[in-house]
Design a protein around this motif. Structure first.
Motif, PDB file in Angstrom:
ATOM      1  N   PRO B  31       0.806  -1.225   0.000  1.00 50.05           N
ATOM      2  CA  PRO B  31       0.000   0.000   0.000  1.00 50.05           C
ATOM      3  C   PRO B  31       0.839   1.275   0.000  1.00 50.05           C
ATOM      4  O   PRO B  31       1.990   1.280   0.445  1.00 50.05           O
ATOM      5  CB  PRO B  31      -0.811  -0.109   1.294  1.00 50.05           C
ATOM      6  CG  PRO B  31      -0.016  -1.011   2.164  1.00 50.05           C
ATOM      7  CD  PRO B  31       0.731  -1.945   1.275  1.00 50.05           C
ATOM      8  N   GLN B  32       0.240   2.332  -0.519  1.00 47.84           N
ATOM      9  CA  GLN B  32       0.872   3.652  -0.462  1.00 47.84           C
ATOM     10  C   GLN B  32       0.743   4.193   0.962  1.00 47.84           C
ATOM     11  O   GLN B  32      -0.201   3.852   1.668  1.00 47.84           O
ATOM     12  CB  GLN B  32       0.171   4.617  -1.426  1.00 47.84           C
ATOM     13  CG  GLN B  32       0.415   4.311  -2.896  1.00 47.84           C
ATOM     14  CD  GLN B  32       1.879   4.462  -3.277  1.00 47.84           C
ATOM     15  OE1 GLN B  32       2.494   5.466  -2.980  1.00 47.84           O
ATOM     16  NE2 GLN B  32       2.437   3.450  -3.917  1.00 47.84           N
ATOM     17  N   TYR B  33       1.656   5.032   1.347  1.00 48.51           N
ATOM     18  CA  TYR B  33       1.584   5.620   2.697  1.00 48.51           C
ATOM     19  C   TYR B  33       0.740   6.888   2.637  1.00 48.51           C
ATOM     20  O   TYR B  33       0.967   7.750   1.788  1.00 48.51           O
ATOM     21  CB  TYR B  33       2.993   5.939   3.195  1.00 48.51           C
ATOM     22  CG  TYR B  33       3.018   6.453   4.615  1.00 48.51           C
ATOM     23  CD1 TYR B  33       2.502   5.682   5.653  1.00 48.51           C
ATOM     24  CD2 TYR B  33       3.539   7.706   4.907  1.00 48.51           C
ATOM     25  CE1 TYR B  33       2.511   6.149   6.949  1.00 48.51           C
ATOM     26  CE2 TYR B  33       3.564   8.171   6.213  1.00 48.51           C
ATOM     27  CZ  TYR B  33       3.043   7.387   7.232  1.00 48.51           C
ATOM     28  OH  TYR B  33       3.053   7.858   8.506  1.00 48.51           O
ATOM     29  N   ALA B  34      -0.235   6.959   3.542  1.00 49.52           N
ATOM     30  CA  ALA B  34      -1.177   8.077   3.487  1.00 49.52           C
ATOM     31  C   ALA B  34      -0.617   9.368   4.066  1.00 49.52           C
ATOM     32  O   ALA B  34      -1.242  10.415   3.963  1.00 49.52           O
ATOM     33  CB  ALA B  34      -2.449   7.697   4.212  1.00 49.52           C
ATOM     34  N   GLY B  35       0.535   9.295   4.702  1.00 50.39           N
ATOM     35  CA  GLY B  35       1.154  10.525   5.202  1.00 50.39           C
ATOM     36  C   GLY B  35       0.750  10.858   6.618  1.00 50.39           C
ATOM     37  O   GLY B  35       0.595   9.970   7.446  1.00 50.39           O
ATOM     38  N   ASN B  36       0.507  12.125   6.819  1.00 55.78           N
ATOM     39  CA  ASN B  36       0.334  12.667   8.166  1.00 55.78           C
ATOM     40  C   ASN B  36      -0.738  11.992   9.013  1.00 55.78           C
ATOM     41  O   ASN B  36      -0.597  11.900  10.220  1.00 55.78           O
ATOM     42  CB  ASN B  36       0.013  14.153   8.058  1.00 55.78           C
ATOM     43  CG  ASN B  36       0.979  14.973   8.873  1.00 55.78           C
ATOM     44  OD1 ASN B  36       1.870  14.409   9.514  1.00 55.78           O
ATOM     45  ND2 ASN B  36       0.807  16.270   8.851  1.00 55.78           N
ATOM     46  N   GLN B  37      -1.816  11.537   8.345  1.00 52.94           N
ATOM     47  CA  GLN B  37      -2.934  10.970   9.112  1.00 52.94           C
ATOM     48  C   GLN B  37      -2.473   9.798   9.981  1.00 52.94           C
ATOM     49  O   GLN B  37      -3.054   9.529  11.024  1.00 52.94           O
ATOM     50  CB  GLN B  37      -4.009  10.473   8.144  1.00 52.94           C
ATOM     51  CG  GLN B  37      -4.608  11.605   7.339  1.00 52.94           C
ATOM     52  CD  GLN B  37      -4.947  11.175   5.922  1.00 52.94           C
ATOM     53  OE1 GLN B  37      -4.768  10.039   5.534  1.00 52.94           O
ATOM     54  NE2 GLN B  37      -5.444  12.125   5.147  1.00 52.94           N
TER      55      GLN B  37
END
Lengths: 255, 218
Positions: B31-37
Motif C-alpha cells: 500500500p501507499q503511505y497516506a502521510g500525516n494521518q
C-alpha cells in the motif's frame, strides 16, 4: 543395480554436469522507444544549454538472477527523451557533452539531467504485471554553472503484462514506451510549473538597458545608476559607461 | 483397474493448484503511505525560515512490514518519512537528500543511502531447491519469492523522497533511507539533520530532529 538403471543414472549425471558447466549468460535487451508526442504548450522564452554527458547517454540497468545477467541500455532513449522534453519547453536548446562545456555559453540556463535509479518488478505468470521505474533528476544552473536555480527528481513508471515467449518482446516494447511517455509528461509538467524557471525566462524577456543608453531613472529616485549598470554589463562596457556617467554628472552638478 | 486419463491429469494438476493457493499467482501488493494521518506520536514538526518540516521515524515493526513488506531495520536500514512545506512567500529552497545527515549516538554521521540492495538470495535459493528436487511447486514458490523481492526493491524507489526545489506555498513528502553499520543498529538517541538551501541567498537552513525509539522502554 541393473544395466538399464546404471545407464539412466549416467545420463542424468552427465546432464547435470552439463548444466553446471554452462556459463552464465548475458542478455542484452533492446530499448525501442519513440519520442513521446507532447501536448502543445507555451515555451519558456529562454535559451537552454542541455548537458548530455556519458553517465546519462550511456546509462544502463543491469539485473542478475540465477546466474544470468540482463542489460537494458536506456542511454539512447534517455538522450532522445531529454532532447524532446527540453525542445518542447524552451525557445532554444543547444546540447553540450559536459557542464564545463556549457558554462559561460550564450544561454540563459544550463539543464543537466541525471539518471539516478532503475528498478523492475514482475510477477510469476505470463499475465502478471511487469513494472519498470526510472528515476531522473533535472538540475538547472545559471549560465556560469555555479548556482542551482532549480532541481527536480522525477520517477517515471511503465506497466504492462509480462507476456509469454511469443508476446514477451512486444510487451516489453510497449512497457518501455509507457515508461518514457510517463517520464516525459511528468518532466514537462514539472518544468512548466516551476516558478524558478519562469523567472529566468521572464528576466530574459524584460528589456535590459543598452550599453550606450541610460535608463530613465531609479524607482527610488536615488539617481545612482552607475553601480547598477556596471554590475549588469561586461567590464569594458561598464567602464565606458562609468566614464560617460561621471562626465555627464560633472556637467550637470551645481557649482 | 486402469486409471482414467482425466484422473491422471487432475492428479498432475493438483500440486500446481496447491502452489497457486499457497503462494498466490498475483504480484505483491504494497500500500501507499497516506502521510500525516497515520503519523504516530514519534513524528516531530519543526520550523526554520518558514520552512516547516515533519519527520516520522518508521521504527515500529508493524508499520515497516505494512508499507515495506520486510523488516529493514533488522537488516540495517532505518526509514524516515519526511514532509516539508514552504511557507516563505518569497524564497524557494533546494531540498536534497545528500545534504541530510543522520548522527548516530556513537557519534558517526551517515548520508542518505543510494540504491538499497535487498538481495535476491532467498528467492534464488528457493528456485534452486525447487529445481533440484524436480518439483514444479518448489520452483513456482521460489519464483514467487524472487518476484516479491523485486517488488520490495521497486517499492523502496517508488516511495523515496525526490530531491526538488520547494517553491513558495508548495509541499513535498517521501521516505529517506539510511544504511546503518552493524547487525543490531541503535537509533535511539540519534539526530536527523534536515538541510535545505535557500535558492536566492544560497544559505543553508538546518533543522535537527532528535530520534527516540518507541520500541524501547521510556
Amino acid at each position: 543395480m541393473n544395466m538399464k538403471t546404471l545407464k539412466k543414472l549416467i545420463q542424468l549425471l552427465s546432464l547435470g554436469g552439463l548444466l553446471v558447466a554452462l556459463p552464465a549468460c548475458t542478455h542484452l535487451e533492446k530499448v525501442n522507444v519513440k519520442p513521446t508526442p507532447l501536448a502543445a504548450g507555451t515555451k519558456l522564452p529562454a535559451r537552454a544549454a542541455l548537458v548530455l554527458d556519458d553517465a546519462f547517454t550511456k546509462h544502463q540497468f543491469e539485473t542478475k538472477a540465477m546466474g544470468d545477467k540482463w542489460i537494458f541500455p536506456f542511454g539512447p532513449a534517455l538522450e532522445e527523451y531529454a532532447k524532446n522534453v527540453s525542445a518542447h519547453c524552451f525557445a532554444k536548446v543547444t546540447t553540450y557533452p559536459s557542464p564545463g562545456a556549457a558554462a559561460g555559453q550564450d544561454v540563459d540556463i544550463i539543464l543537466h539531467p541525471k539518471a539516478l535509479k532503475t528498478e523492475q518488478a514482475m510477477g510469476v505468470m505470463a499475465w502478471s504485471d511487469r513494472k519498470f521505474v526510472l528515476q531522473v533528476e533535472w538540475v538547472a544552473r545559471d549560465r556560469a554553472n555555479k548556482n542551482t536555480v532549480w532541481l527536480q527528481g522525477i520517477t517515471g513508471e511503465g506497466v504492462n503484462q509480462a507476456g509469454n515467449m511469443f508476446t514477451g518482446k512486444r510487451n516489453q516494447d510497449i512497457l518501455f514506451q509507457r515508461l518514457f511517455d510517463d517520464l516525459s509528461r511528468k518532466t514537462v509538467e514539472a518544468i512548466q510549473n516551476s516558478p524558478e524557471l519562469r523567472s529566468v525566462a521572464t528576466a530574459r524577456e524584460t528589456p535590459q538597458p543598452a550599453a550606450n543608453h541610460r535608463p530613465a531613472g531609479q524607482s527610488d529616485d536615488s539617481g545612482n545608476l552607475s553601480a547598477i549598470l556596471a554590475a549588469d554589463r561586461t567590464f569594458p562596457a561598464a567602464v565606458a559607461e562609468l566614464g560617460r556617467d561621471r562626465s555627464t554628472r560633472q556637467q550637470h552638478e551645481p557649482p | 483397474m486402469k486409471t482414467p486419463p482425466f484422473t491422471i491429469f487432475l492428479r498432475k494438476l493438483a500440486p500446481v493448484a496447491l502452489a497457486f493457493l499457497f503462494t498466490g499467482c498475483g504480484t505483491l501488493k504494497i500500500p501507499q503511505y497516506a502521510g500525516n494521518q497515520e503519523a504516530l506520536a514519534t513524528a516531530q514538526t519543526l520550523q526554520a525560515e518558514d520552512l516547516r518540516v515533519t519527520v516520522d521515524p518508521f521504527l515500529e515493526k508493524a508499520r515497516v512490514r505494512e508499507y515495506f513488506k520486510q523488516a529493514p531495520l533488522e537488516g540495517g536500514v532505518v526509514i524516515f518519512h519526511l514532509q516539508a512545506r514552504n511557507d516563505n512567500p518569497l524564497h524557494s529552497f533546494h531540498v536534497q537528500k545528500q545534504n541530510f545527515r543522520l548522527v548516530l549516538p556513537q557519534g558517526n554521521e551517515l548520508g542518505a543511502a543510494g540504491r538499497i540492495d535487498t538481495g535476491t538470495a532467498a528467492g534464488e535459493a528457493s528456485v534452486l531447491v525447487g529445481a533440484s528436487l524436480g518439483s514444479v511447486v518448489g520452483m513456482f514458490a521460489g519464483a514467487k519469492v524472487l518476484s516479491d523481492e523485486m517488488f520490495v526493491r521497486k517499492n523502496l524507489v517508488d516511495k523515496e523522497m525526490p530531491d526538488q526545489t520547494l517553491s513558495p506555498g508548495r509541499s513535498m513528502e517521501g521516505f529517506v533511507y539510511y544504511e546503518l553499520p552493524g547487525k543490531k543498529p541503535v537509533v535511539d538517541g540519534a539526530t536527523l539533520i534536515f538541510v535545505a538551501e535557500n535558492a536566492a541567498t544560497h544559505q543553508k537552513v538546518e533543522i535537527r530532529f532528535p530520534i527516540r525509539d518507541p520500541n524501547l522502554p521510556k
